[in-house]
Design a protein around this motif. Sequence first.
Motif, PDB file in Angstrom:
ATOM      1  N   LYS A 127      43.124  29.504  48.474  1.00 41.40           N
ATOM      2  CA  LYS A 127      43.888  28.324  48.878  1.00 41.40           C
ATOM      3  C   LYS A 127      45.294  28.675  49.357  1.00 41.40           C
ATOM      4  N   TYR A 128      45.923  29.636  48.681  1.00 42.51           N
ATOM      5  CA  TYR A 128      47.334  29.926  48.944  1.00 42.51           C
ATOM      6  C   TYR A 128      47.579  31.285  49.606  1.00 42.51           C
ATOM      7  N   LYS A 129      46.513  32.013  49.972  1.00 41.77           N
ATOM      8  CA  LYS A 129      46.695  33.378  50.465  1.00 41.77           C
ATOM      9  C   LYS A 129      47.476  33.450  51.769  1.00 41.77           C
ATOM     10  N   ASN A 130      47.413  32.390  52.577  1.00 39.26           N
ATOM     11  CA  ASN A 130      48.168  32.399  53.832  1.00 39.26           C
ATOM     12  C   ASN A 130      49.628  31.979  53.642  1.00 39.26           C
ATOM     13  N   LYS A 131      49.947  31.531  52.432  1.00 39.31           N
ATOM     14  CA  LYS A 131      51.298  31.078  52.148  1.00 39.31           C
ATOM     15  C   LYS A 131      52.054  32.056  51.255  1.00 39.31           C
ATOM     16  N   TYR A 132      51.316  32.692  50.331  1.00 41.57           N
ATOM     17  CA  TYR A 132      51.950  33.618  49.390  1.00 41.57           C
ATOM     18  C   TYR A 132      51.171  34.927  49.323  1.00 41.57           C
ATOM     19  N   ASP A 133      51.914  36.001  49.151  1.00 41.46           N
ATOM     20  CA  ASP A 133      51.314  37.318  48.982  1.00 41.46           C
ATOM     21  C   ASP A 133      51.099  37.553  47.490  1.00 41.46           C
ATOM     22  N   PHE A 134      49.841  37.517  47.045  1.00 39.06           N
ATOM     23  CA  PHE A 134      49.569  37.651  45.624  1.00 39.06           C
ATOM     24  C   PHE A 134      49.768  39.084  45.127  1.00 39.06           C
ATOM     25  N   ASP A 135      49.894  40.050  46.028  1.00 37.68           N
ATOM     26  CA  ASP A 135      50.334  41.378  45.614  1.00 37.68           C
ATOM     27  C   ASP A 135      51.771  41.324  45.111  1.00 37.68           C
ATOM     28  N   ASN A 136      52.487  40.320  45.559  1.00 34.30           N
ATOM     29  CA  ASN A 136      53.887  40.128  45.189  1.00 34.30           C
ATOM     30  C   ASN A 136      54.023  38.864  44.337  1.00 34.30           C
ATOM     31  N   SER A 137      53.170  38.803  43.305  1.00 38.32           N
ATOM     32  CA  SER A 137      53.172  37.653  42.412  1.00 38.32           C
ATOM     33  C   SER A 137      53.261  38.118  40.964  1.00 38.32           C
ATOM     34  N   ILE A 138      53.622  37.186  40.085  1.00 34.77           N
ATOM     35  CA  ILE A 138      53.652  37.431  38.645  1.00 34.77           C
ATOM     36  C   ILE A 138      52.651  36.489  37.993  1.00 34.77           C
ATOM     37  N   ILE A 139      51.722  37.042  37.228  1.00 36.97           N
ATOM     38  CA  ILE A 139      50.730  36.249  36.521  1.00 36.97           C
ATOM     39  C   ILE A 139      51.101  36.227  35.048  1.00 36.97           C
ATOM     40  N   VAL A 140      51.217  35.036  34.474  1.00 36.22           N
ATOM     41  CA  VAL A 140      51.601  34.881  33.069  1.00 36.22           C
ATOM     42  C   VAL A 140      50.425  34.323  32.284  1.00 36.22           C
ATOM     43  N   THR A 141      50.053  35.022  31.210  1.00 36.83           N
ATOM     44  CA  THR A 141      49.008  34.535  30.317  1.00 36.83           C
ATOM     45  C   THR A 141      49.266  35.063  28.922  1.00 36.83           C
ATOM     46  N   SER A 142      48.452  34.640  27.955  1.00 39.00           N
ATOM     47  CA  SER A 142      48.607  35.123  26.585  1.00 39.00           C
ATOM     48  C   SER A 142      48.270  36.605  26.514  1.00 39.00           C
ATOM     49  N   SER A 143      48.905  37.303  25.596  1.00 37.90           N
ATOM     50  CA  SER A 143      48.824  38.760  25.587  1.00 37.90           C
ATOM     51  C   SER A 143      47.408  39.278  25.447  1.00 37.90           C
ATOM     52  N   GLN A 144      46.547  38.607  24.647  1.00 37.02           N
ATOM     53  CA  GLN A 144      45.199  39.129  24.467  1.00 37.02           C
ATOM     54  C   GLN A 144      44.337  38.978  25.710  1.00 37.02           C
ATOM     55  N   ASN A 145      44.771  38.154  26.666  1.00 41.27           N
ATOM     56  CA  ASN A 145      44.009  37.956  27.908  1.00 41.27           C
ATOM     57  C   ASN A 145      44.501  38.812  29.065  1.00 41.27           C
ATOM     58  N   LYS A 150      44.371  41.310  34.484  1.00 43.02           N
ATOM     59  CA  LYS A 150      44.805  42.412  35.342  1.00 43.02           C
ATOM     60  C   LYS A 150      43.618  43.022  36.073  1.00 43.02           C
ATOM     61  N   LYS A 151      42.553  43.302  35.339  1.00 43.66           N
ATOM     62  CA  LYS A 151      41.364  43.903  35.931  1.00 43.66           C
ATOM     63  C   LYS A 151      40.702  42.953  36.932  1.00 43.66           C
ATOM     64  N   LEU A 152      40.723  41.653  36.618  1.00 37.62           N
ATOM     65  CA  LEU A 152      40.131  40.663  37.511  1.00 37.62           C
ATOM     66  C   LEU A 152      40.814  40.676  38.871  1.00 37.62           C
ATOM     67  N   PHE A 153      42.137  40.678  38.869  1.00 39.49           N
ATOM     68  CA  PHE A 153      42.859  40.673  40.142  1.00 39.49           C
ATOM     69  C   PHE A 153      42.714  42.011  40.870  1.00 39.49           C
ATOM     70  N   LEU A 154      42.719  43.107  40.133  1.00 42.45           N
ATOM     71  CA  LEU A 154      42.521  44.410  40.776  1.00 42.45           C
ATOM     72  C   LEU A 154      41.149  44.488  41.448  1.00 42.45           C
ATOM     73  N   LYS A 155      40.144  43.890  40.826  1.00 49.85           N
ATOM     74  CA  LYS A 155      38.797  43.858  41.413  1.00 49.85           C
ATOM     75  C   LYS A 155      38.810  43.162  42.767  1.00 49.85           C
ATOM     76  N   GLN A 156      39.724  42.203  42.929  1.00 48.14           N
ATOM     77  CA  GLN A 156      39.861  41.490  44.206  1.00 48.14           C
ATOM     78  C   GLN A 156      40.827  42.197  45.157  1.00 48.14           C
ATOM     79  N   GLY A 157      41.292  43.379  44.755  1.00 50.97           N
ATOM     80  CA  GLY A 157      42.229  44.130  45.593  1.00 50.97           C
ATOM     81  C   GLY A 157      43.644  43.594  45.539  1.00 50.97           C
ATOM     82  N   ILE A 158      43.980  42.859  44.494  1.00 48.08           N
ATOM     83  CA  ILE A 158      45.299  42.237  44.358  1.00 48.08           C
ATOM     84  C   ILE A 158      46.087  42.957  43.273  1.00 48.08           C
ATOM     85  N   LYS A 159      47.236  43.481  43.629  1.00 49.77           N
ATOM     86  CA  LYS A 159      48.054  44.254  42.694  1.00 49.77           C
ATOM     87  C   LYS A 159      49.183  43.380  42.138  1.00 49.77           C
ATOM     88  N   ALA A 160      48.786  42.272  41.541  1.00 44.76           N
ATOM     89  CA  ALA A 160      49.762  41.355  40.949  1.00 44.76           C
ATOM     90  C   ALA A 160      50.376  41.980  39.698  1.00 44.76           C
TER      91      ALA A 160
END
Length: 201
Positions: A127-145, A150-160
């Motif tokens: 939805k937002y890939k043409n507006k924001y570069d998710f390689d240059n994003s910060i993902i916030v979640t609970s520590s155990q997740n 991290k692995k989920l986004f890397l699987k998509q080629g995203i180095k968030a």
Amino acid sequence: MNIGLFIILFTPITELLYKPLIVDEKPQKSEIIVILSSVDAFDTANGFPDFSTLARLQKGLQLYRGGYANKIICAGGSKLESTQKSYANIMKDALLSYGIPEKDILIQDDIEGDWNYYKNLLGMVSKYKNKYDFDNSIIVTSSQNTYRIKKLFLKQGIKATVVSAEKYALQPCNWHERFGLFRDVANEYWAVSLFYALGRI
């Protein structure tokens, strides 16, 4: 069973199992902060986030006010049963109450359901890939997740950059909080195994 309970409640086994799940990268100046909802919210007239989501919102708020990004995406497709208000909208309301301008808050709640959050995250990127570069994003979640996210986004080629919210869970105050921590850690190991089996990470 008694031996198992003793190990859970009176040894550091849970903390030792917890630590490999934690990814807490140093935040850097980014285009967008993505705050992921937890799996619960209080079903009141307007709804308000559970403690885990509030901890994530607090961390996202700190990053926003620290100047790391000037836009926030609240991601949460599940809905309150009574009002059908999405968790993402509940998170947005909380940020508005903290004084964040509405123009700086986006929501991602296109796909409903706790078990569909994987698809919801992929939908967010699409939805937002043409507006924001998710390689240059910060993902916030609970520590155990954080490891799985991290692995989920890397699987998509995203180095968030993945940032852990407050590690309050590692300091349980009593025995039922310690047991709850063990349950959450066990559930996360199961989820990580499932994601590997499904090729998601």
